[in-house]
Write a protein that holds these residues in place. Structure first.
Motif, PDB file in Angstrom:
ATOM      1  N   GLY A  66       0.837  -1.202   0.000  1.00 40.79           N
ATOM      2  CA  GLY A  66       0.000   0.000   0.000  1.00 40.79           C
ATOM      3  C   GLY A  66       0.870   1.250   0.000  1.00 40.79           C
ATOM      4  O   GLY A  66       2.102   1.173   0.020  1.00 40.79           O
ATOM      5  N   PHE A  67       0.202   2.396  -0.003  1.00 41.21           N
ATOM      6  CA  PHE A  67       0.932   3.667  -0.079  1.00 41.21           C
ATOM      7  C   PHE A  67       1.677   3.954   1.224  1.00 41.21           C
ATOM      8  O   PHE A  67       1.086   4.013   2.298  1.00 41.21           O
ATOM      9  CB  PHE A  67      -0.047   4.808  -0.378  1.00 41.21           C
ATOM     10  CG  PHE A  67       0.619   6.151  -0.388  1.00 41.21           C
ATOM     11  CD1 PHE A  67       1.380   6.545  -1.478  1.00 41.21           C
ATOM     12  CD2 PHE A  67       0.518   7.010   0.706  1.00 41.21           C
ATOM     13  CE1 PHE A  67       2.025   7.779  -1.489  1.00 41.21           C
ATOM     14  CE2 PHE A  67       1.151   8.244   0.697  1.00 41.21           C
ATOM     15  CZ  PHE A  67       1.908   8.630  -0.393  1.00 41.21           C
ATOM     16  N   ILE A  73       4.606   6.105  -6.078  1.00 42.65           N
ATOM     17  CA  ILE A  73       3.565   6.462  -7.051  1.00 42.65           C
ATOM     18  C   ILE A  73       3.993   6.124  -8.471  1.00 42.65           C
ATOM     19  O   ILE A  73       3.248   5.527  -9.243  1.00 42.65           O
ATOM     20  CB  ILE A  73       3.228   7.981  -6.966  1.00 42.65           C
ATOM     21  CG1 ILE A  73       2.750   8.341  -5.559  1.00 42.65           C
ATOM     22  CG2 ILE A  73       2.192   8.389  -8.012  1.00 42.65           C
ATOM     23  CD1 ILE A  73       1.427   7.747  -5.155  1.00 42.65           C
ATOM     24  N   LEU A 143      -6.324   0.700  -7.277  1.00 46.07           N
ATOM     25  CA  LEU A 143      -6.507   1.680  -6.195  1.00 46.07           C
ATOM     26  C   LEU A 143      -7.281   1.015  -5.058  1.00 46.07           C
ATOM     27  O   LEU A 143      -8.148   0.170  -5.290  1.00 46.07           O
ATOM     28  CB  LEU A 143      -7.236   2.915  -6.734  1.00 46.07           C
ATOM     29  CG  LEU A 143      -6.371   3.674  -7.750  1.00 46.07           C
ATOM     30  CD1 LEU A 143      -7.195   4.640  -8.580  1.00 46.07           C
ATOM     31  CD2 LEU A 143      -5.220   4.401  -7.056  1.00 46.07           C
ATOM     32  N   GLN A 147      -5.766   1.584   1.821  1.00 45.69           N
ATOM     33  CA  GLN A 147      -4.305   1.698   1.830  1.00 45.69           C
ATOM     34  C   GLN A 147      -3.724   2.390   0.601  1.00 45.69           C
ATOM     35  O   GLN A 147      -2.531   2.298   0.367  1.00 45.69           O
ATOM     36  CB  GLN A 147      -3.689   0.315   2.037  1.00 45.69           C
ATOM     37  CG  GLN A 147      -4.114  -0.703   0.977  1.00 45.69           C
ATOM     38  CD  GLN A 147      -3.569  -2.104   1.256  1.00 45.69           C
ATOM     39  OE1 GLN A 147      -3.649  -2.585   2.367  1.00 45.69           O
ATOM     40  NE2 GLN A 147      -3.005  -2.731   0.237  1.00 45.69           N
ATOM     41  N   GLY A 148      -4.572   3.056  -0.175  1.00 45.51           N
ATOM     42  CA  GLY A 148      -4.073   3.815  -1.328  1.00 45.51           C
ATOM     43  C   GLY A 148      -4.024   2.986  -2.597  1.00 45.51           C
ATOM     44  O   GLY A 148      -4.671   3.287  -3.578  1.00 45.51           O
TER      45      GLY A 148
END
Ligand code: IP8
Length: 264
Positions: A66-67, A73, A143, A147-148
């Motif tokens: 996750g992010f 990104i 997405l 968690q992004g």
């Protein structure tokens, strides 16, 4: 009445060379395209794994966690792009063999929550199937509402779609003969388990280790765990060796194939 929908999952270790980043196994892809075309089976959804496309990139940027920070990104985009590249290679070969293959990006109609499928718009798939198209999906960088982002395995997509679209069976084409009592790649005397029913699930899961490869989504154990809900629902799962010529053809035709059959 059950639809005759079959979901065919082609493992990343079948269609790519897992030891070489971003390298397809073209010979196998063409052979599979020919077999699927010859089987002439409808309705059919094909889902493929990441192999040496998605997995190394996802691992490099820790996308499955996750992010965490901005540096991921770019990696999220790159992981998705690697999968699109592999997908378009497959689509091109499927079209060459006359299959009406239609690419659908999972990240464009599915969102996860903590890595599990949350929202999914199945209308797109239903309509594509009604037109006689063969949707071709893949494990994807998606997405995620909590968690992004996340890595969504083709196995999870196969199991969830099988339930949502009331599929009759899931055929999983992998690079070994099926589920074995130990890792057949490490232990040459590993024995194939031909039948698994729900009551054997826990015991069998204890015997299966994770896969040795670069999989960020859980190897053989992950596969079985994903299939469980679909099998509980009544879908039949068949795990076969897609590296052996004619296995996928025979499985699609409902003929006998060496492998593991998982039933309720
Ligand atoms: O090979 C994972 O899909 P799988 C796809 O079906 C990515 O687990 C992006 C690593």
């Amino acid at each position: 009445m059950k639809s005759k929908l079959t979901i065919l999952k082609l493992g990343g270790s079948v269609i790519t060379r897992k030891d070489k980043p971003l390298t397809p196994n073209i010979q196998v892809i063409k052979r599979l395209a020919e077999e699927i075309s010859r089987a002439d089976f409808h309705p059919l959804i094909i889902i493929h794994g990441g192999g040496s496309y998605g997995h190394p990139v996802a691992k490099k940027y820790r996308i499955a966690d996750g992010f965490k920070d901005g540096s991921q990104i770019f990696g999220f985009s790159e992981t998705h792009e690697a999968m699109m590249r592999l997908n378009s290679l497959l689509i091109r070969n499927f079209l060459e063999y006359g299959l009406p293959a239609f690419s659908i990006s999972p990240s464009s109609f599915i969102m996860t929550r903590k890595g599990r499928i949350g929202t999914l718009n199945e209308e797109i798939l239903k309509t594509a199937l009604e037109f006689g198209l063969i949707p071709v999906l893949y494990g994807d960088a998606v997405l995620d509402a909590e968690q992004g982002f996340a890595i969504l395995s083709g196995d999870q997509i196969a199991a969830v779609l099988a339930i949502k679209l009331d599929a009759e069976r899931i055929i999983m084409g992998i690079d070994v003969n099926g589920v074995c009592d130990s890792d057949p790649k490490r232990n040459p005397s590993a024995r194939l388990i031909e039948e698994i029913s729900l009551k054997d699930f826990e015991r069998i899961m204890g015997q299966i280790g994770g896969s040795q490869s670069l999989d960020v989504t859980g190897g053989m154990l992950g596969k079985i765990l994903e299939l469980k809900a679909a099998v509980e629902y009544g879908v039949e799962a068949l795990i076969i060796n897609a590296l052996l010529p004619d296995n996928v053809y025979r499985a699609l035709k409902g003929e006998d194939v060496v492998g593991t059959r998982i039933r309720r």
